[in-house]
Write an enzyme that holds these catalytic residues in place. Structure first.
Site, PDB file in Angstrom:
ATOM      1  N   GLY A  87      61.594  49.621  64.926  1.00 42.62           N
ATOM      2  CA  GLY A  87      60.955  49.879  63.647  1.00 42.62           C
ATOM      3  C   GLY A  87      60.080  48.714  63.203  1.00 42.62           C
ATOM      4  O   GLY A  87      59.539  47.983  64.028  1.00 42.62           O
ATOM      5  N   LEU A  88      59.981  48.546  61.897  1.00 49.47           N
ATOM      6  CA  LEU A  88      59.171  47.487  61.300  1.00 49.47           C
ATOM      7  C   LEU A  88      57.733  47.527  61.803  1.00 49.47           C
ATOM      8  O   LEU A  88      57.168  46.520  62.212  1.00 49.47           O
ATOM      9  CB  LEU A  88      59.779  46.104  61.572  1.00 49.47           C
ATOM     10  CG  LEU A  88      61.058  45.789  60.817  1.00 49.47           C
ATOM     11  CD1 LEU A  88      61.541  44.401  61.173  1.00 49.47           C
ATOM     12  CD2 LEU A  88      60.855  45.906  59.321  1.00 49.47           C
ATOM     13  N   CYS A  89      57.179  48.720  61.861  1.00 49.43           N
ATOM     14  CA  CYS A  89      55.771  48.788  62.237  1.00 49.43           C
ATOM     15  C   CYS A  89      55.036  49.750  61.306  1.00 49.43           C
ATOM     16  O   CYS A  89      54.263  50.591  61.739  1.00 49.43           O
ATOM     17  CB  CYS A  89      55.602  49.190  63.693  1.00 49.43           C
ATOM     18  SG  CYS A  89      56.688  50.490  64.235  1.00 49.43           S
ATOM     19  N   GLY A  90      55.314  49.648  60.038  1.00 51.93           N
ATOM     20  CA  GLY A  90      54.586  50.421  59.044  1.00 51.93           C
ATOM     21  C   GLY A  90      54.826  51.911  59.185  1.00 51.93           C
ATOM     22  O   GLY A  90      55.938  52.348  59.475  1.00 51.93           O
ATOM     23  N   PHE A  92      53.710  53.862  61.449  1.00 49.04           N
ATOM     24  CA  PHE A  92      53.456  54.275  62.835  1.00 49.04           C
ATOM     25  C   PHE A  92      54.262  55.506  63.248  1.00 49.04           C
ATOM     26  O   PHE A  92      53.707  56.496  63.717  1.00 49.04           O
ATOM     27  CB  PHE A  92      53.778  53.085  63.749  1.00 49.04           C
ATOM     28  CG  PHE A  92      53.564  53.333  65.208  1.00 49.04           C
ATOM     29  CD1 PHE A  92      52.318  53.193  65.771  1.00 49.04           C
ATOM     30  CD2 PHE A  92      54.623  53.694  66.020  1.00 49.04           C
ATOM     31  CE1 PHE A  92      52.127  53.408  67.131  1.00 49.04           C
ATOM     32  CE2 PHE A  92      54.440  53.915  67.373  1.00 49.04           C
ATOM     33  CZ  PHE A  92      53.191  53.773  67.917  1.00 49.04           C
TER      34      PHE A  92
END
Lengths: 284, 132
Positions: A87-90, A92
């Protein structure tokens, strides 16, 4: 006004978060560069396979080979959904999942093949259509891994009577832009290109075998390209997300520091007032 | 004298991009030589040895699974793996040969014969080329 120590711990914790997001941004940037190099390196191979297939198809228009056939509309449909493992990719993954849901609504019986953990985690809970899933591929990605996935998808298509397999993925445009692409993976539609030759080739052993083998390779390289695109797009998205997280942290720190100084000053003022009024009391 | 341009393309790089006099390619139906002005031709490559001749010298490569296109004296070869003779790791090839043979002997139902066969062939070609 909050007390001094509280604000100070808050500042410290925001600072360490900022360090983490900043580091993640750097890591994403370097992974992005690697993924971009891979995409560029894969291009000649993909182009050449496509040209060969295009030449064959142009010559042999009546071909009814299943890999190149027209859609009959009778068999099942499947969607391959490419998300990231982490995760931690906006937004996406959210965008991809939304797009997949829209497609599933149009085609409720379609099967799902999930590549990437995030998509699988979602659809495992919200849908009964997941037939295959591949997770944690993006960390150790090489051509062999993607070829294995491609081989599985091919055998699903050829053995299980699918009419059409579509793929939904993020295409890398730039570090700040990803485009969602829904395209037909199988049967193959070779891209029209100027390079495809008009020469009359001799095929050995025969055209059908070549079509089959070339088709297989085409899917191998297509899956490879899509996985590279998706991973480049993921790193790009992560980079932007982490960049804005770092910005936000900096802003928050400056606000908190201001609050801290105000509180400190207020405390000093109160102290001075106490002392001076104490002194006055003694004088009187 | 003009020469034949040879391009070997892998998924991750362009491996060879050079001119040669004459080449021998391991085709699916047997080895064949390609000289100047060969007719347009497409075939599948089997796991085998690719020989590239330049003046009096010959470069040998172990090659696995691919296609060759001949067009106007340009030979394009796409393949997944290719190794020059001196890059072959004998210990690794031997190990993978033994592993494949063991797999075939164990005759479990769930093994993928095509894959084991392919890796055995790959190992044998490497060993053969190295032992020359």
């Amino acid at each position: 006004m909050a007390n001094l120590r509280e604000i100070k711990t808050r500042i410290e914790s925001v600072k360490s978060t900022k360090q983490i997001t900043n580091a993640m941004k750097m890591v994403a940037a370097s992974k992005l560069r690697k993924a971009q190099d891979n995409i560029i390196n894969a291009r000649p191979y993909a182009d050449h396979i496509n040209d060969m297939l295009r030449t064959l198809k142009n010559k042999n228009i009546s071909s009814d080979h299943p890999l190149l056939a027209e859609i009959s509309g009778k068999g099942k449909t499947a969607y391959v959904v490419v998300t990231s493992d982490r995760g931690l990719c906006g937004s996406f993954n959210t965008h991809i999942i939304k797009e997949a849901i829209v497609n599933l609504k149009k085609n409720p019986d379609a099967d799902l093949i999930c590549i990437g953990k995030k998509g699988y985690d979602y659809f495992r809970k919200h849908s009964t259509n997941v037939t295959e899933h591949y997770i944690n591929l993006f960390n150790e990605m090489n051509f062999g891994v993607s070829a294995d996935v491609a081989e599985k998808i091919l055998s699903l298509f050829l053995d299980e009577n699918y009419d059409q397999i579509n793929i939904i993925y993020n295409e890398f445009k730039s570090a700040i832009q990803q485009d969602i692409v829904v395209k037909q993976l199988l049967p193959i539609i070779p891209v029209e290109s100027e390079e495809s030759s008009k020469l009359d080739f001799i095929y050995e052993p025969d055209e059908d075998t070549i079509i089959y083998e070339l088709g297989r390779k085409y899917i191998h390289v297509d899956i490879w390209r899509i996985m590279l695109e998706s991973s480049a797009a993921e790193q790009g998205a992560r980079m932007t997300a982490m960049d804005s997280a770092t910005e936000n942290a900096i802003e928050l720190i400056s606000k908190l520091t201001l609050n801290y100084n105000r509180a400190r000053q207020a405390a000093i003022t109160t102290e001075i007032i106490e002392i001076s009024s104490g002194a006055e009391a003694i004088q009187q | 004298m003009s020469k034949i341009h040879i391009k070997v393309i892998q998924p991750t790089q362009i491996r060879i991009d050079k001119e040669y006099d004459h080449v021998i390619v391991p085709g699916i139906d047997g080895d064949f030589g390609i000289s100047l002005d060969h007719t347009p031709f497409i075939t599948k490559i089997r796991t085998g040895v690719l020989q590239l001749f330049q003046n009096e010298t010959c470069d040998e490569y172990a090659i696995h699974d691919g296609f060759v296109t001949v067009e106007n004296n340009v030979i394009k070869i796409v393949c997944d793996t290719i190794e020059r003779k001196d890059e072959i790791d004998i210990a690794r090839a031997k190990a993978s040969k033994e592993r494949a043979e063991e797999r075939l002997k164990s005759s479990k139902e769930n093994i993928n014969f095509r894959r084991v066969e392919a890796s055995l062939k790959k190992a044998l070609v490497r060993l053969e080329l190295k032992s020359d």
